[in-house]
Motif scaffolding. Structure first.
Motif, PDB file in Angstrom:
ATOM      1  N   ALA A  40       7.761  15.588  37.713  1.00 36.11           N
ATOM      2  CA  ALA A  40       6.330  15.303  37.532  1.00 36.11           C
ATOM      3  C   ALA A  40       5.973  13.965  38.188  1.00 36.11           C
ATOM      4  O   ALA A  40       6.760  13.021  38.176  1.00 36.11           O
ATOM      5  N   ARG A  41       4.789  13.903  38.757  1.00 31.38           N
ATOM      6  CA  ARG A  41       4.300  12.674  39.393  1.00 31.38           C
ATOM      7  C   ARG A  41       3.680  11.779  38.337  1.00 31.38           C
ATOM      8  O   ARG A  41       2.776  12.176  37.616  1.00 31.38           O
ATOM      9  N   SER A  86       2.849   5.525  42.760  1.00 30.11           N
ATOM     10  CA  SER A  86       3.303   6.688  41.999  1.00 30.11           C
ATOM     11  C   SER A  86       4.696   7.084  42.455  1.00 30.11           C
ATOM     12  O   SER A  86       5.134   6.714  43.554  1.00 30.11           O
ATOM     13  N   TRP A  87       5.377   7.835  41.609  1.00 26.19           N
ATOM     14  CA  TRP A  87       6.702   8.336  41.931  1.00 26.19           C
ATOM     15  C   TRP A  87       6.957   9.636  41.201  1.00 26.19           C
ATOM     16  O   TRP A  87       6.189  10.045  40.329  1.00 26.19           O
ATOM     17  N   VAL A  88       8.042  10.309  41.542  1.00 26.59           N
ATOM     18  CA  VAL A  88       8.460  11.547  40.887  1.00 26.59           C
ATOM     19  C   VAL A  88       9.879  11.349  40.375  1.00 26.59           C
ATOM     20  O   VAL A  88      10.781  10.971  41.142  1.00 26.59           O
ATOM     21  N   GLU A 116      13.480  12.147  39.495  1.00 24.69           N
ATOM     22  CA  GLU A 116      14.462  13.116  39.979  1.00 24.69           C
ATOM     23  C   GLU A 116      15.625  13.290  39.024  1.00 24.69           C
ATOM     24  O   GLU A 116      16.457  14.171  39.224  1.00 24.69           O
ATOM     25  N   THR A 125       6.223   8.145  45.892  1.00 24.43           N
ATOM     26  CA  THR A 125       5.253   8.983  46.609  1.00 24.43           C
ATOM     27  C   THR A 125       4.041   8.198  47.077  1.00 24.43           C
ATOM     28  O   THR A 125       3.307   8.667  47.939  1.00 24.43           O
TER      29      THR A 125
END
Length: 253
Positions: free
Chosen positions: A218-219, A233-235, A237, A174
């Protein structure tokens, strides 16, 4: 005779403006509805919505036609509150109720059918969502000499008895910082792209856990261990046990 005639004309004129003479038959409406009208005398309009009692422009048979047959809205009890929309941190809860009797013939309109309030998610794994992942390309695991020493990182232990990582994590990027353009492998880290990260874990644990794999949906945040300033940042999956990421793959440090 002129006096009585003038008086009668004044009454007729005011009747057209204040108390119109149309009929509300089959036209009763709840609330304020400018389309709920009937033709009155002398091309004037009168209204059959419940708001006409405030504005004084009801049709002459409004009370007899609409209010006597009016049925107000009735609703059932509130349902239970939903769970917090955020597993960790600030979120919201919601609840709703159903209409049991809809309003008819100008009856009272329905009240609010949904409610929402704030909440604070406190899932037992919230600590995991605060961890920051350190990542490297999977090629670093094949040459432990210079790359790991330059990054100042401890050498990971090779798992015995199994050629597969403990699990793989799939993440949607993200945010990616500009310094990530500094090396070839980190240039592949691009916003909105999915990446796969392998976790070899710690052999002393029965269920290995790599720092920073976060919570699904969640981020969370990550840093590239060998590229100064490369972070983002990432989420998460999803996680998959006993898998190998397709190249180009990453590993948790």
């Amino acid at each position: 005779m002129r006096g009585p005639l003038l008086w009668a004309g004044w009454l007729l004129a005011t009747g057209c403006l204040v108390g119109a003479t149309g009929s509300c038959r089959h036209r009763c409406c709840p609330g304020r509805n400018n389309a709920c009208w009937a033709p009155g005398s002398r091309r004037a309009l009168c209204y059959c919505d419940s708001y006409c009692q405030r504005t004084g422009d009801c049709c002459q048979d409004y009370l007899a036609t609409c209010r006597r047959a009016a049925v107000g809205c009735a609703v059932g009890p509130w349902g239970p509150w939903s769970g917090c929309s955020s597993p960790c941190g600030v979120g919201s809860r919601a609840r709703s109720r159903q209409v049991t009797v809809p309003p008819r013939h100008g009856g009272d309109p329905c009240p609010d059918l949904k409610q929402r309030r704030g909440c604070l998610g406190q899932h037992p794994t919230c600590g995991t969502a605060k961890e920051v992942a350190k990542i490297l390309p999977s090629s670093f695991s094949q040459d432990f000499r210079d790359p790991w020493q330059r990054a100042g990182l401890p050498l990971p232990e090779e798992p015995s008895g199994s050629p597969l990582p403990s699990y793989c994590g799939y993440f949607r990027l993200t945010q990616v910082g500009p310094p990530c353009r500094g090396q070839a492998w980190s240039r592949r880290l691009q916003r909105d792209k999915q990446v796969c990260v392998e976790c070899w874990g710690n052999l002393s644990q029965r269920r290995p856990h790599c720092t920073g794999h976060g919570l699904q949906g969640a981020r969370t945040f990550w840093v590239a261990a060998s590229v100064v300033g490369c972070q983002g940042s990432w989420v998460q999956e999803g996680l998959q046990e006993g898998c190998v990421c397709s190249p180009p793959a990453l590993i948790f440090v």
